[in-house]
Structure formats: structure tokens, C-alpha cells
Design a protein around this motif. Structure first.
Motif, PDB file in Angstrom:
ATOM      1  N   TRP A  14      37.140  25.433  14.350  1.00  0.00           N
ATOM      2  CA  TRP A  14      38.603  25.331  14.386  1.00  0.00           C
ATOM      3  C   TRP A  14      39.303  26.657  14.071  1.00  0.00           C
ATOM      4  CZ3 TRP A  14      39.425  26.221   9.210  1.00  0.00           C
ATOM      5  CH2 TRP A  14      38.491  25.686   8.298  1.00  0.00           C
ATOM      6  N   THR A  16      40.180  30.089  15.686  1.00  0.00           N
ATOM      7  CA  THR A  16      40.208  30.569  17.069  1.00  0.00           C
ATOM      8  C   THR A  16      40.166  32.090  17.200  1.00  0.00           C
ATOM      9  OG1 THR A  16      42.642  30.541  17.037  1.00  0.00           O
ATOM     10  CG2 THR A  16      41.520  28.541  17.806  1.00  0.00           C
ATOM     11  N   ASP A  43      43.514  26.504  14.655  1.00  0.00           N
ATOM     12  CA  ASP A  43      44.115  25.766  15.769  1.00  0.00           C
ATOM     13  C   ASP A  43      45.057  24.647  15.330  1.00  0.00           C
ATOM     14  OD1 ASP A  43      42.395  23.857  14.778  1.00  0.00           O
ATOM     15  OD2 ASP A  43      41.147  23.732  16.573  1.00  0.00           O
ATOM     16  N   ASP A  77      47.905  28.979  10.429  1.00  0.00           N
ATOM     17  CA  ASP A  77      48.068  28.071  11.562  1.00  0.00           C
ATOM     18  C   ASP A  77      48.699  28.876  12.692  1.00  0.00           C
ATOM     19  OD1 ASP A  77      48.913  26.200  13.431  1.00  0.00           O
ATOM     20  OD2 ASP A  77      49.905  24.888  11.980  1.00  0.00           O
ATOM     21  N   THR A  79      50.138  28.169  15.314  1.00  0.00           N
ATOM     22  CA  THR A  79      51.396  27.670  15.866  1.00  0.00           C
ATOM     23  C   THR A  79      52.598  28.058  15.013  1.00  0.00           C
ATOM     24  OG1 THR A  79      51.277  25.532  14.721  1.00  0.00           O
ATOM     25  CG2 THR A  79      50.167  25.702  16.852  1.00  0.00           C
TER      26      THR A  79
END
Length: 240
Positions: A14, A16, A43, A77, A79
């Protein structure tokens, strides 16, 4: 060590990307002296379970293959990168703490950084203009260093004193020129007497040179107080 860390992270499934910032990225790395400044992108949210896994991995490395290397890593994170105020789990000198991904680190990544695996920093972060770097320097000077200058007792630490002198030189350079200065180059621009600059240079080379603790603390604290005031004035002008 970065390669070994990369392999451990890749196996998690997880993480990346692993990005390299700091002195390795700028070509100023000194073995045994410089920290390893890394950014791992995840991710999705780095919740309690993932933080526990990362903390265990870091503890194992710090007591094993990475012992004495001061491997630090922001685990973000992916995002949330567009939010500069977002705090991320960060392994630094032992514990896992919550910190932002600073503007200076973002600038190092965009202008000098590279990927140990995954995507290149330039595809993940927007460009950093000279004014962006000036703003990042002001933020660090009026943030952490303003906090530190209000606590004169912490400057008795030789580590803080050395870091303060080099950070102030780097900060002033960034405010003036809008680009980044390496720690080695910053030592030569430190606002310190020649004898202390010589000792800072020797320590940067890895030599066991000790400076007078209280005298060095006072020099570093005064320099920081002046530079923080300068950054505050620049911030006021920028807001007008």
C-alpha cells in the motif's frame, strides 16, 4: 539503506512511492553526519494499523541496518498532498509524530528530489517558484524557529545551536535569492565568528570538534532572533 527501506515498503503493498529529499537529493550528503530525509506516499489514509506497521518497520531498521543513520520519513496519504497544512505520521529520531510536509521539503523534492521507487516528485507536486521558496522559508522561520527563539534554554544543546546557525543562513539565502542552499554552503554564510565557522565545517566533515557550549548557544540564539525578526518583517511586507 534507502534501497533496503524501499524493498521493505514495496512489500507492504500500500506504499506507492518513496521520494528522496534533503542532503541526498541536493548532493550534500555526508555519511554519519547527514540525516536521511524521505517521503513515502500511501494509497489512502495512514490509519492506526498502518502507522503501527510503519513504526515497527522503523524501529527494526533503527536498531539494525539503519542504526546511527537518522532515517526520517514522512508517511503521507497521497490524496492529501495538495493540503500544505495537513499533518502526516512522521518518523524522526525515534518516535512516530504528526507533522506537516513542509514547504522547504516540498521545494527540495520538486527542484532536486528523485524517486527511490514510484513516480517522480515533479509529477506529484506543483512547481515551486522563487517566491514559493521565499514563502516556505518565511513559514519555517516564523513557525518552528520563532517558537525555538522564545525558549533560550534549548540552545544549550550543541545540536540545536549548530542546526540554528546553518538554518538561519539557509533561511536568509532563500529569502534573498528564492532558491535553496545546502548545509555545507550555509556554514560558510553563517553569522558567526571565524573560529566557530571553522569548527562547524570540521563537524560537517565528521570530525569530533567541540565548541564552547554557552558561547555557541548565545551566538546561535542571537542569530536566530535577528533572522526570525527579519522574516517577520518580510511577512508583513508580503501581506501589504
Amino acid at each position: 539503506m534507502v534501497g533496503e527501506f524501499r524493498e521493505h515498503l514495496a512489500q507492504l503493498g500500500w506504499v506507492t512511492d518513496l521520494l528522496v529529499a534533503g542532503s541526498i537529493a541536493t548532493g550534500d550528503y555526508t555519511p554519519g553526519i547527514s540525516d536521511l530525509d524521505l517521503v513515502a506516499l500511501v494509497d489512502g489514509p495512514v490509519g492506526a494499523d498502518r502507522q503501527a506497521t510503519l513504526a515497527l518497520l522503523h524501529r527494526d531498521l533503527d536498531t539494525g541496518a539503519a542504526a546511527g543513520l537518522d532515517l526520517g520519513c514522512v508517511d503521507a496519504d497521497a490524496t492529501t498532498l495538495a493540503d500544505p497544512g495537513r499533518q502526516h505520521p512522521t518518523w524522526t529520531h525515534g518516535p512516530l509524530v504528526q507533522r506537516i510536509l513542509s514547504g522547504v521539503t516540498r521545494a527540495e523534492l520538486v527542484r532536486h528530489g528523485f524517486a527511490a521507487f514510484g513516480r517522480a516528485p515533479g509529477s506529484l507536486f506543483p512547481p515551486m517558484s522563487d517566491d514559493d521558496i521565499r514563502a516556505a522559508a518565511r513559514a519555517e522561520l516564523t513557525g518552528y524557529w520563532a517558537w525555538a527563539v522564545r525558549r533560550p534554554w534549548i540552545w544549550r544543546s550543541p545540536v540545536i545551536a549548530d542546526l540554528g546557525l546553518t538554518s538561519m543562513a539557509r533561511g536568509r539565502h532563500a529569502l534573498t535569492h528564492g532558491n535553496l542552499l545546502t548545509k555545507t554552503a550555509a556554514i560558510q554564510q553563517a553569522d558567526a565568528p571565524p573560529w566557530l565557522i571553522e569548527q562547524l565545517t570540521a563537524r560537517r566533515r565528521g570530525e569530533a570538534i567541540t565548541s564552547p557550549r554557552l558561547r555557541t548557544a548565545l551566538i546561535a540564539w542571537r542569530d536566530t532572533r535577528r533572522t526570525v525578526k527579519l522574516a517577520g518583517q518580510a511577512l508583513s511586507r508580503a501581506g501589504q
